[in-house]
Design a protein around this motif. Structure first.
Motif, mmCIF file in Angstrom:
data_model
loop_
_atom_site.group_PDB
_atom_site.id
_atom_site.type_symbol
_atom_site.label_atom_id
_atom_site.label_comp_id
_atom_site.label_asym_id
_atom_site.label_seq_id
_atom_site.Cartn_x
_atom_site.Cartn_y
_atom_site.Cartn_z
ATOM 1 N N VAL A 161 0.810 -1.228 0.000
ATOM 2 C CA VAL A 161 0.000 0.000 0.000
ATOM 3 C C VAL A 161 0.839 1.272 0.000
ATOM 4 N N GLY A 162 2.150 1.130 -0.053
ATOM 5 C CA GLY A 162 2.988 2.316 -0.237
ATOM 6 C C GLY A 162 3.988 2.609 0.849
ATOM 7 N N GLY A 163 3.953 1.828 1.928
ATOM 8 C CA GLY A 163 4.937 2.028 2.976
ATOM 9 C C GLY A 163 4.416 2.832 4.149
ATOM 10 N N GLU A 164 5.298 3.056 5.109
ATOM 11 C CA GLU A 164 4.929 3.739 6.347
ATOM 12 C C GLU A 164 4.419 5.157 6.068
ATOM 13 N N HIS A 165 3.297 5.527 6.717
ATOM 14 C CA HIS A 165 2.749 6.886 6.703
ATOM 15 C C HIS A 165 2.555 7.429 5.282
ATOM 16 N N SER A 166 2.081 6.575 4.381
ATOM 17 C CA SER A 166 1.963 6.963 2.972
ATOM 18 C C SER A 166 0.526 7.155 2.499
ATOM 19 N N VAL A 167 -0.469 6.691 3.284
ATOM 20 C CA VAL A 167 -1.852 6.645 2.802
ATOM 21 C C VAL A 167 -2.655 7.803 3.387
ATOM 22 N N ARG A 187 0.433 2.132 11.044
ATOM 23 C CA ARG A 187 1.719 2.211 10.364
ATOM 24 C C ARG A 187 1.621 2.963 9.028
ATOM 25 N N VAL A 188 0.553 2.739 8.279
ATOM 26 C CA VAL A 188 0.520 3.261 6.905
ATOM 27 C C VAL A 188 -0.209 4.584 6.772
ATOM 28 N N LEU A 189 -1.049 4.944 7.734
ATOM 29 C CA LEU A 189 -1.826 6.173 7.601
ATOM 30 C C LEU A 189 -0.925 7.397 7.761
#
Length: 263
Positions: free
Chosen positions: A95-101, A124-126
């Motif tokens: 989904v794009g990695g840490e803190h990417s979404v 982790r990803v938001l």
């Protein structure tokens, strides 16, 4: 769970309501950027199609290959099969990695998830600050004062065949764990209530019933909850096979951000 929804995939595209465009506009107003959204448990992609109008790219994932085979194609939506065996690290990377979404949405699905694991991945990803997660579901339709009592009697007959997690839906997500900070659109134990209207034929109504997981579970146990006699009675109460009715699905939504961040 994955096998359950594989069996239902052929009914989902036509039977279930589409989500109002205003929902996605509302959610987009609560994210500071509009680069990437993740639709988790996308099914046939109906939520992904709505959210892609507001974000440059949508990653849409599902554990069911059959559901994804019915997904609505779009050049900025990437559909990915994510089997339950996939590791957390793989999911984060996909989904794009840490803190990417910027936006995570889960439409009528989060109650099936391993919630502690899923929420850990969300954290982790938001993107922080500026990212939000929105989850929603809905009760089955209200048709008319004459039709609804018979429909309720039928739904009561299905209760022994639902997965235990359906309790979250029956409780209107008021008991669903949701460990995120409110952005003004519901909070844990207090979802906002919204409605979905849909014009539906009797065939569409019948397709919806056949897609219910409880119906499929009962069939596997040799129990027919939808015999021909009942179908005929429903058809009469509906007003005939050609009548298209406008029905209302009562929905409930929770929206939040990672705690201790600012939007």
């Amino acid at each position: 769970i994955a096998e359950l929804f594989n069996n239902q995939a052929r009914f989902y595209s036509d039977a279930w309501p589409t989500y109002p465009g205003e929902w996605f506009s509302m959610l987009a107003q609560h994210t500071t950027r509009h680069s990437l959204a993740w639709d988790v448990g996308t099914g046939n992609g109906q939520a992904a199609i709505g959210v892609v109008e507001h974000y440059k790219k949508v990653i849409a994932t599902d554990v069911s290959k059959d559901q994804l085979s019915h997904a609505q194609k779009h050049p900025r939506i990437q559909y990915i099969h994510t089997p339950l065996s996939m590791s957390d690290e793989e999911l984060v990377s996909i989904v794009g990695g840490e803190h990417s979404v910027d936006l995570i949405i889960v439409a009528a699905t989060v109650h099936w998830f391993d919630l502690p694991r899923f929420y850990s991945i969300v954290n982790r990803v938001l993107r922080r600050p500026g990212g939000i997660i929105a989850v929603w579901a809905y009760e089955l339709m209200n048709v008319s004062p004459e039709f609804d009592p018979k429909f309720k009697s039928f739904l009561d007959s299905t209760l022994p065949y639902w997965h235990p997690n359906i309790k979250f839906v029956f409780n209107g997500y008021k008991t669903l764990p949701f460990p995120f900070e409110s952005v003004g659109l519901g909070l844990e134990n207090e979802p906002i209530e919204v409605e979905i209207q849909k014009d539906i034929s009797f065939d569409g109504f019948l397709g919806l019933l056949k897609s219910l997981s409880a119906i499929n579970t009962a069939n596997e146990k040799g129990v027919d909850l939808l015999p021909q006699k009942l179908v005929e009675e429903f058809e009469v109460e509906w007003g005939g096979p050609k009548l298209v009715r406008r029905v209302i699905f009562k929905a409930f939504m929770l929206v939040g951000k990672v705690k201790n961040t600012k939007i």
